[in-house]
Design a protein around this motif. Structure first.
Motif, PDB file in Angstrom:
ATOM      1  N   ALA A 227     -12.021   1.633  14.868  1.00 26.40           N
ATOM      2  CA  ALA A 227     -11.091   0.781  15.107  1.00 26.40           C
ATOM      3  C   ALA A 227      -9.563   1.265  14.409  1.00 26.40           C
ATOM      4  CB  ALA A 227     -11.376  -0.686  14.246  1.00 26.40           C
ATOM      5  N   ILE A 228      -9.744   2.408  13.697  1.00 27.26           N
ATOM      6  CA  ILE A 228      -8.482   2.838  12.888  1.00 27.26           C
ATOM      7  C   ILE A 228      -7.772   3.745  13.544  1.00 27.26           C
ATOM      8  CG2 ILE A 228      -7.843   3.625  10.760  1.00 27.26           C
ATOM      9  CD1 ILE A 228     -10.509   2.578   9.490  1.00 27.26           C
ATOM     10  N   GLU A 229      -6.373   3.289  13.561  1.00 32.52           N
ATOM     11  CA  GLU A 229      -5.279   4.433  14.085  1.00 32.52           C
ATOM     12  C   GLU A 229      -4.923   5.329  13.083  1.00 32.52           C
ATOM     13  OE1 GLU A 229      -3.103   6.450  16.751  1.00 32.52           O
ATOM     14  OE2 GLU A 229      -4.411   4.800  17.157  1.00 32.52           O
ATOM     15  N   ASN A 230      -4.611   4.695  11.963  1.00 31.93           N
ATOM     16  CA  ASN A 230      -4.072   5.825  10.968  1.00 31.93           C
ATOM     17  C   ASN A 230      -4.163   4.894   9.549  1.00 31.93           C
ATOM     18  OD1 ASN A 230      -1.136   5.777   9.298  1.00 31.93           O
ATOM     19  ND2 ASN A 230      -1.681   7.950  10.176  1.00 31.93           N
ATOM     20  N   VAL A 231      -4.170   5.862   8.356  1.00 26.73           N
ATOM     21  CA  VAL A 231      -4.362   5.253   7.159  1.00 26.73           C
ATOM     22  C   VAL A 231      -3.219   6.113   6.188  1.00 26.73           C
ATOM     23  CG1 VAL A 231      -5.797   5.002   5.028  1.00 26.73           C
ATOM     24  CG2 VAL A 231      -6.841   5.016   7.244  1.00 26.73           C
ATOM     25  N   ASN A 232      -2.289   5.278   5.985  1.00 27.34           N
ATOM     26  CA  ASN A 232      -1.230   5.729   5.088  1.00 27.34           C
ATOM     27  C   ASN A 232      -1.538   5.248   3.512  1.00 27.34           C
ATOM     28  OD1 ASN A 232       1.914   5.109   3.870  1.00 27.34           O
ATOM     29  ND2 ASN A 232       1.695   6.820   4.963  1.00 27.34           N
ATOM     30  N   VAL A 233      -1.462   6.570   2.675  1.00 28.02           N
ATOM     31  CA  VAL A 233      -1.728   6.249   1.283  1.00 28.02           C
ATOM     32  C   VAL A 233      -0.642   6.609   0.497  1.00 28.02           C
ATOM     33  CG1 VAL A 233      -3.519   6.723  -0.612  1.00 28.02           C
ATOM     34  CG2 VAL A 233      -4.501   6.583   1.796  1.00 28.02           C
ATOM     35  N   VAL A 234      -0.024   5.762  -0.149  1.00 27.21           N
ATOM     36  CA  VAL A 234       1.200   5.939  -1.052  1.00 27.21           C
ATOM     37  C   VAL A 234       0.900   6.268  -2.451  1.00 27.21           C
ATOM     38  CG1 VAL A 234       3.460   5.522  -1.617  1.00 27.21           C
ATOM     39  CG2 VAL A 234       2.815   5.154   0.698  1.00 27.21           C
ATOM     40  N   THR A 235       0.818   7.145  -3.067  1.00 28.56           N
ATOM     41  CA  THR A 235       0.257   7.104  -4.449  1.00 28.56           C
ATOM     42  C   THR A 235       1.017   7.257  -5.734  1.00 28.56           C
ATOM     43  OG1 THR A 235       0.425   9.482  -4.263  1.00 28.56           O
ATOM     44  CG2 THR A 235      -1.734   8.545  -3.459  1.00 28.56           C
ATOM     45  N   GLY A 236       2.610   7.022  -5.336  1.00 24.44           N
ATOM     46  CA  GLY A 236       3.310   6.859  -6.421  1.00 24.44           C
ATOM     47  C   GLY A 236       5.064   6.993  -5.891  1.00 24.44           C
ATOM     48  N   SER A 237       5.946   6.573  -6.827  1.00 24.61           N
ATOM     49  CA  SER A 237       7.372   6.445  -6.598  1.00 24.61           C
ATOM     50  C   SER A 237       7.511   5.643  -5.294  1.00 24.61           C
ATOM     51  CB  SER A 237       7.988   7.989  -6.407  1.00 24.61           C
ATOM     52  OG  SER A 237       7.759   8.681  -7.693  1.00 24.61           O
ATOM     53  N   PHE A 238       6.839   4.471  -5.344  1.00 20.11           N
ATOM     54  CA  PHE A 238       7.040   3.408  -4.272  1.00 20.11           C
ATOM     55  C   PHE A 238       8.465   3.012  -3.776  1.00 20.11           C
ATOM     56  CE2 PHE A 238       3.251   2.705  -6.761  1.00 20.11           C
ATOM     57  CZ  PHE A 238       2.129   3.015  -5.782  1.00 20.11           C
ATOM     58  N   ALA A 240      11.110   0.243  -2.792  1.00 20.45           N
ATOM     59  CA  ALA A 240      11.115  -1.312  -3.274  1.00 20.45           C
ATOM     60  C   ALA A 240      10.420  -2.233  -2.440  1.00 20.45           C
ATOM     61  CB  ALA A 240      12.648  -1.867  -3.375  1.00 20.45           C
ATOM     62  N   GLU A 241      10.073  -1.784  -1.230  1.00 16.51           N
ATOM     63  CA  GLU A 241       9.255  -2.940  -0.442  1.00 16.51           C
ATOM     64  C   GLU A 241       7.797  -2.858  -0.857  1.00 16.51           C
ATOM     65  OE1 GLU A 241       8.359  -3.530   4.524  1.00 16.51           O
ATOM     66  OE2 GLU A 241       9.578  -2.172   3.734  1.00 16.51           O
ATOM     67  N   GLN A 242       7.321  -1.792  -1.445  1.00 17.18           N
ATOM     68  CA  GLN A 242       5.968  -1.910  -1.722  1.00 17.18           C
ATOM     69  C   GLN A 242       5.777  -2.332  -3.084  1.00 17.18           C
ATOM     70  OE1 GLN A 242       5.169   2.257   0.234  1.00 17.18           O
ATOM     71  NE2 GLN A 242       3.522   0.756   0.821  1.00 17.18           N
ATOM     72  N   GLY A 243       4.822  -3.336  -3.283  1.00 15.09           N
ATOM     73  CA  GLY A 243       4.343  -3.788  -4.452  1.00 15.09           C
ATOM     74  C   GLY A 243       3.189  -4.132  -4.897  1.00 15.09           C
ATOM     75  N   SER A 244       2.735  -4.778  -5.703  1.00 10.76           N
ATOM     76  CA  SER A 244       1.373  -5.148  -6.049  1.00 10.76           C
ATOM     77  C   SER A 244       0.491  -4.066  -6.205  1.00 10.76           C
ATOM     78  CB  SER A 244       0.797  -6.376  -5.031  1.00 10.76           C
ATOM     79  OG  SER A 244       1.748  -7.369  -4.919  1.00 10.76           O
ATOM     80  N   ALA A 245       0.857  -2.961  -6.518  1.00 10.39           N
ATOM     81  CA  ALA A 245       0.106  -1.778  -6.624  1.00 10.39           C
ATOM     82  C   ALA A 245       0.650  -0.893  -7.781  1.00 10.39           C
ATOM     83  CB  ALA A 245      -0.056  -1.259  -5.047  1.00 10.39           C
ATOM     84  N   GLY A 246      -0.325  -0.255  -8.523  1.00  9.43           N
ATOM     85  CA  GLY A 246       0.211   0.866  -9.396  1.00  9.43           C
ATOM     86  C   GLY A 246      -0.466   1.960  -9.013  1.00  9.43           C
ATOM     87  N   GLY A 247      -1.654   2.179  -8.474  1.00  9.51           N
ATOM     88  CA  GLY A 247      -2.295   3.517  -8.279  1.00  9.51           C
ATOM     89  C   GLY A 247      -1.860   3.984  -7.014  1.00  9.51           C
ATOM     90  N   ALA A 248      -2.405   3.336  -5.915  1.00 11.41           N
ATOM     91  CA  ALA A 248      -2.305   3.511  -4.541  1.00 11.41           C
ATOM     92  C   ALA A 248      -2.059   2.369  -3.871  1.00 11.41           C
ATOM     93  CB  ALA A 248      -3.236   4.295  -4.011  1.00 11.41           C
ATOM     94  N   ALA A 249      -0.948   2.489  -2.814  1.00  7.14           N
ATOM     95  CA  ALA A 249      -0.550   1.316  -1.973  1.00  7.14           C
ATOM     96  C   ALA A 249      -1.305   1.876  -0.503  1.00  7.14           C
ATOM     97  CB  ALA A 249       0.716   0.831  -1.768  1.00  7.14           C
ATOM     98  N   ILE A 250      -2.319   1.388  -0.013  1.00  5.75           N
ATOM     99  CA  ILE A 250      -2.977   1.814   1.066  1.00  5.75           C
ATOM    100  C   ILE A 250      -2.740   0.878   2.475  1.00  5.75           C
ATOM    101  CG2 ILE A 250      -5.239   2.474   2.029  1.00  5.75           C
ATOM    102  CD1 ILE A 250      -5.885   2.975  -0.946  1.00  5.75           C
ATOM    103  N   ASN A 251      -2.227   1.371   3.419  1.00  8.09           N
ATOM    104  CA  ASN A 251      -2.026   0.831   4.695  1.00  8.09           C
ATOM    105  C   ASN A 251      -2.847   1.155   5.787  1.00  8.09           C
ATOM    106  OD1 ASN A 251       0.397  -0.938   3.516  1.00  8.09           O
ATOM    107  ND2 ASN A 251       0.991   1.160   3.110  1.00  8.09           N
ATOM    108  N   VAL A 252      -3.866   0.366   6.372  1.00  5.34           N
ATOM    109  CA  VAL A 252      -4.473   0.786   7.304  1.00  5.34           C
ATOM    110  C   VAL A 252      -3.985   0.197   8.637  1.00  5.34           C
ATOM    111  CG1 VAL A 252      -6.789   0.561   8.205  1.00  5.34           C
ATOM    112  CG2 VAL A 252      -6.597   0.617   5.886  1.00  5.34           C
ATOM    113  N   THR A 253      -4.003   0.773   9.718  1.00  4.25           N
ATOM    114  CA  THR A 253      -3.398   0.423  10.845  1.00  4.25           C
ATOM    115  C   THR A 253      -4.452   0.366  11.767  1.00  4.25           C
ATOM    116  OG1 THR A 253      -1.201   1.252  10.289  1.00  4.25           O
ATOM    117  CG2 THR A 253      -1.612   0.789  12.667  1.00  4.25           C
ATOM    118  N   LEU A 254      -4.684  -0.744  12.608  1.00  8.24           N
ATOM    119  CA  LEU A 254      -5.719  -0.795  13.497  1.00  8.24           C
ATOM    120  C   LEU A 254      -5.213  -0.381  14.770  1.00  8.24           C
ATOM    121  CD1 LEU A 254      -7.588  -4.163  12.658  1.00  8.24           C
ATOM    122  CD2 LEU A 254      -7.904  -1.764  11.847  1.00  8.24           C
TER     123      LEU A 254
END
Length: 990
Positions: A227-238, A240-254
């Protein structure tokens, strides 16, 4: 508001705000969409304004059009993930056309065009290496591509799991499954990224928050790889749009549908009888391999409903596992069950001695030994008679591990996803998805429903069922080429639970075994057999302290964003609201009661108990400890929220330099319960009580919302934090990029442990004056639990009761992340990237025992007793306290080649060091809890990996349409799938 940013950081923030509010505004990167940008010049390097630029998604026909500005710049900031053809034209110049341009969510792709004078069309093919260059964003991130998801092996205990590919993310620890199958039916895998607590990771599916509120190292739903098209994993220096995360912000695109119908069918099967034996599994050692049957099958289909406008995609995956499980148990012999212990010896070869606990004084001194070590039949308790009669006899020799048993466990889970994309106009795009995952797990008890026992594999006994649901909605509308608005909404529901089969027996403890107060007056979830914990023997009854349980948790996501471009600047503003509701039944302690038999009751004072004494205690029904837990309400509830607002600007300061800067405000209100406030322990508020220790004072539990108390029970939390984000990307030339970024994120820990604060859960544990004196027996049963009156403003915390607490002045912590990266395109389509990455967590939450004692201090030395007086509290009390933090420094390197003719490959090596005070935030406490020894907790993190080497490769076979052989008239139905097969491998060290 908490003051977070001192000195130079405050100056940096001030400057960023001034620039943001005063500059004119080009380049945006949305989390759910991708960005395409570039410079258009002529052969002399002069900019070409008002050139027409068009980007067309080759799969769906969706297109965007714009014109270059006065600086020759263009940007599309809301492109749906996919492959695009970019066409650029201007009067008196030829047409530039670039095909095969990949655009992924939360990424920026740069297409610089040099137009030639004349009318000729210039066609350009995208270099796979050029597509890997991160030219305009300064965060540290990694994209798990469709090729990796499709071709690389992924693992879990229940088949494929894309999360196992997180090991390829620089700075990530090897993923590992957490908790039982019943408690984590998705078999979600946890990781630590860049030395930060695993509870600080945040995963979203098409924008919908996908967290496990009570166990935040896990996610609620793991979509099938199909079901997954792509998984984007941001691990630091986010940004300003990305928050609620300190370790990794993981965005799964179906995946989404396209103008062509496409689909797949698959099955993965394992049957141990057809597997090769292990080196030591010879027929002489193992006559037959244990049964293990694994089936995972399903398919997907996608296509158009209305060409170029309306598309669908759906997938289904079903997993079935039947597994033979077995083990050894220690069960009493027939003679022992009859009370006959004659001739038995202990581990040192000495004759065992069974003493009568009905003799001797109140301290256990002066007991008389039973005649011939025989417990009279008239003294054997009714519960022992009933349960031992149902327990199987030994089928092997000896006393320890004298029984071999086996059974079969089953696991069944279905995963279904459906997604609709709708593009009513070229200015508007919408999509929505719905995912559901029902599961059924059965793990039989060792000895059947009666007399129960644990499970052979340590899982939740009995049947577990669950249903996970996830919904994500998104809409984007382009008002003008410079003004864009997008909004996202999401909902995740997690309903999981487990019930042991003895619940169907009703109040078995009170009605059949005749033990008072074991069950709870006919309430179903308190039914069944009490836990009989018999030292040196396998337990009877329901032995799981977490059984039964029922979780019904909900998460809601809503955000809206406004994008505006002007000149060389791009503004993006937005806000987000996240809310979670926890609704649990899982009493602290055993819901049916527990009796512990350590053997001291039939041992002479000063003697050492052995297996015979433990069983004799059970026969007589005299327990060392009796315990029970009940919930004040069903369900226990907790509600917590997060509010966030941000503003950022991305400025292309020159043709080669991009700066991004912004600020983010986050506010985490303190949690509350459903329809009332929380319970919180305050040791400084004294209440006089009279109990078994005399008249004295104890600390007080403040009941939020009662008697003038606010819902937060008087805790102060501030009004949130404003944190900065800054990044710089410098393109040295078309093949080299230097990046650096710095950002602060707020610690997102959710204070979930407040759910079980006293008196939400009331538990009791009674022990004798010493190990030779009973704490209770089957005749008197379990004492009635003292359930307090919560209509008052406050209640005393009994001296022998533990609880969870939140400091009265709660200052939420934060995490700094920073990086310096160098990326270079190399010959043969390779790209090298080397980066220094660091993080520093300040005041990260931990479970701190505020009532610890020094070495040798005993009960009197406990902190609260030493501070406020004896018997203030004689137990451990954990506070969810912002406490010190962690530091990580790493050198992260990658060498990658993607989509090349001879295959894709990647080598990832990280050399790093992670230090912390406590692993994984409030999931663990301090090893050295007394303040004098706090510094001793600062050490290498348990998840530290000094060296982490990963290598993956995908090699296409040289047959078929894209190969060197059999690519013309020989492309038969057989050759097509063979030619598309791609051998792959992944290697990890250490």
């Amino acid at each position: 508001m908490q003051q977070l940013i001192p000195g130079k950081l405050r100056l940096l923030l001030t400057l960023a705000c001034l620039i943001l509010l005063s500059s004119g505004a080009l380049l945006l990167a949305q989390v759910l969409q991708g960005t395409l940008t570039g410079n258009v010049t002529d052969a002399s390097g002069a900019v070409i304004p008002q050139a027409d630029v068009k980007a067309v998604n080759t799969a769906t026909g969706f297109s965007r059009e714009t014109a270059t500005n006065a600086e020759g710049l263009f940007a599309f900031s809301d492109l749906q993930p996919g492959t695009y053809t970019v066409t650029i034209a201007a009067p008196s110049f030829g047409t530039f056309e670039q095909k095969g341009t990949p655009v992924a969510a939360n990424t920026v792709v740069r297409v610089n065009a040099v137009l030639a004078v004349g009318t000729a069309t210039q066609e350009v093919s995208v270099s796979a290496a050029a597509a890997l260059l991160q030219t305009d964003k300064a965060d540290t991130n990694y994209n798990i591509s469709q090729e990796q998801l499709t071709e690389l092996p992924t693992t879990s205990t229940t088949g494929r799991n894309f999360q196992s590919l997180y090991k390829l993310v620089p700075g990530s620890t090897p993923p590992s499954e957490q908790n039982s199958q019943a408690g984590n039916p998705q078999r979600a895998q946890a990781v630590n990224v860049n030395g930060v607590s695993g509870t600080a990771n945040a995963t979203r599916i098409d924008g919908a928050v996908d967290q496990y509120p009570y166990l935040p190292v896990n996610v609620a739903y793991v979509p099938p790889q199909e079901a997954i098209e792509n998984v984007n994993v941001v691990t630091g220096s986010f940004n300003a749009e990305q928050g609620s995360a300190g370790g990794a912000a993981i965005n799964v695109t179906l995946k989404s549908g396209t103008n062509r119908f496409h689909g797949s069918v698959f099955e993965y099967n394992t049957i141990t009888q057809y597997n090769a034996r292990g080196y030591f599994q010879t027929p002489a050692v193992l006559a037959r391999l244990p049964k293990y049957i694994f089936n995972q099958y399903g398919g997907s289909v996608g296509g158009p409903i209305i060409k170029d406008k309306l598309f669908f995609f759906a997938d289904w995956e079903s997993t079935h596992i039947s597994n033979a499980i077995s083990g050894f148990a220690s069960v009493p012999t027939a003679a022992m069950r009859a009370g006959n212990f004659q001739g038995l010896v202990d581990g040192k070869g000495n004759q065992v001695a069974i003493y009568d606990p009905a003799t001797g004084n109140a301290t256990g001194v002066g007991k008389t030994q039973f005649l011939n070590n025989q417990v009279p039949g008239s003294r054997i308790s009714l519960p022992a008679q009933i349960l031992l009669a149902a327990e199987p006899l030994p089928n092997l020799g000896g006393v320890a591990n004298n029984y071999f048993g086996s059974t079969s466990s089953t696991f069944k889970r279905d995963d279904v996803d459906a997604k609709i994309n709708y593009n009513p106009t070229q200015a508007t795009s919408l999509f929505g998805h719905y995912s559901a995952s029902p599961d059924t797990i059965n793990d039989p008890q060792q000895f059947g429903t009666i007399p129960g026992g644990g499970t052979w594999d340590g899982g939740q006994p009995g049947a577990a069922t669950g249903l996970l649901q996830n919904v994500g909605l998104n809409g984007t509308h382009l008002f003008t080429p410079h003004l864009l608005i997008d909004a996202n909404a999401g909902y995740t529901r997690q309903r999981i639970g487990a019930q042991s089969p003895d619940l169907a027996l009703g109040d078995y403890g009170t009605q059949v075994l005749k033990i008072p107060n074991t069950n709870n007056n006919g309430q179903f979830l308190y039914g069944g057999i009490p836990y009989m914990n018999i030292a040196n023997f396998n337990g009877l009854g329901n032995t799981s302290s977490g059984s039964p349980f029922l979780f019904r948790d909900n998460q809601y996501t809503g955000n809206a964003n406004l994008s505006y471009t002007r000149g060389t600047h791009a503004y993006r503003f937005g806000g987000e609201y996240v809310h979670a509701s926890i609704n649990h039944f899982q009493p602290a302690g055993l819901a049916r009661g527990q009796f512990t038999f350590n053997g001291g009751l039939t041992t002479v004072s000063g003697g050492t108990a052995n297996y015979a004494n433990s069983l004799a205690d059970f026969l007589l029904g005299t327990a060392t400890t009796v315990a029970k837990g009940v919930q004040l309400t069903n369900p226990l509830t907790l509600r917590y929220s997060q509010f966030a607002f941000y503003a950022q600007d991305t400025w292309q300061a020159s043709k080669n330099l991009t700066l991004s800067y912004g600020v983010r405000y986050e506010y985490y209100p303190l949690p509350v319960t459903d329809h009332r406030g929380i319970f919180n322990y305050n040791p400084a508020v004294r209440t006089t009580v009279t109990d078994a220790t005399g008249t004295h004072t104890v600390g007080t539990v403040i009941i939020g919302g009662n008697g003038g108390n606010n819902n937060q029970a008087g805790i102060t939390n501030g009004w949130g934090m404003i944190v900065p984000r800054f990044g710089i990307a410098y393109r040295v030339n078309d093949k080299t990029v230097v990046r650096s970024g710095f950002g602060i994120t707020v610690d997102p820990d959710n204070l979930r442990n407040a759910l079980n604060a006293y008196p939400a859960n009331v538990s009791l544990s009674n022990s004798g004056a010493n190990s030779y004196v009973e704490g209770g027996d089957f005749i008197t049963g379990i004492p009635t639990l003292p359930v307090p009156d919560i209509t008052q403003a406050s209640i005393p915390l009994p001296y022998n009761v533990s609880t969870q607490a939140i400091p009265q002045n709660f200052r939420r912590g934060y995490i700094e992340s920073y990086n310096l990266s160098f990326q270079r395109q190399l010959p043969a389509s390779f790209v090298a990237n080397i980066a220094y990455v660091g993080t520093h967590a300040i005041r990260q939450q931990s479970n701190v025992n505020i009532n610890a004692a020094p070495i040798g201090g005993g009960t009197a030395g406990r902190l609260l007793n030493a501070t406020y007086g004896a018997n203030t509290n004689n137990t451990d009390i954990n506070a969810m306290q912002p406490f010190r933090g962690s530091v990580y420094n790493g050198l992260q390197s990658q060498l990658s080649r993607v989509g090349a003719r001879y295959g894709s490959t990647g080598v990832i090596y990280t050399y790093s060091k992670a230090m912390d005070i406590s692993d994984n935030s409030t999931n663990s406490g301090l090893t050295f809890a007394y303040p004098t020894y706090w510094d001793r907790n600062w050490a290498l993190a348990g998840y530290d990996r000094k060296h982490n080497f990963q290598w993956w490769t995908v090699v296409p076979l040289p047959f078929g349409k894209q190969g060197a052989f059999l690519k013309r008239n020989h492309r038969t139905a057989l050759i097509r799938p063979i030619g598309s097969a791609t051998p792959s491998a992944a290697v990890a060290w250490p």
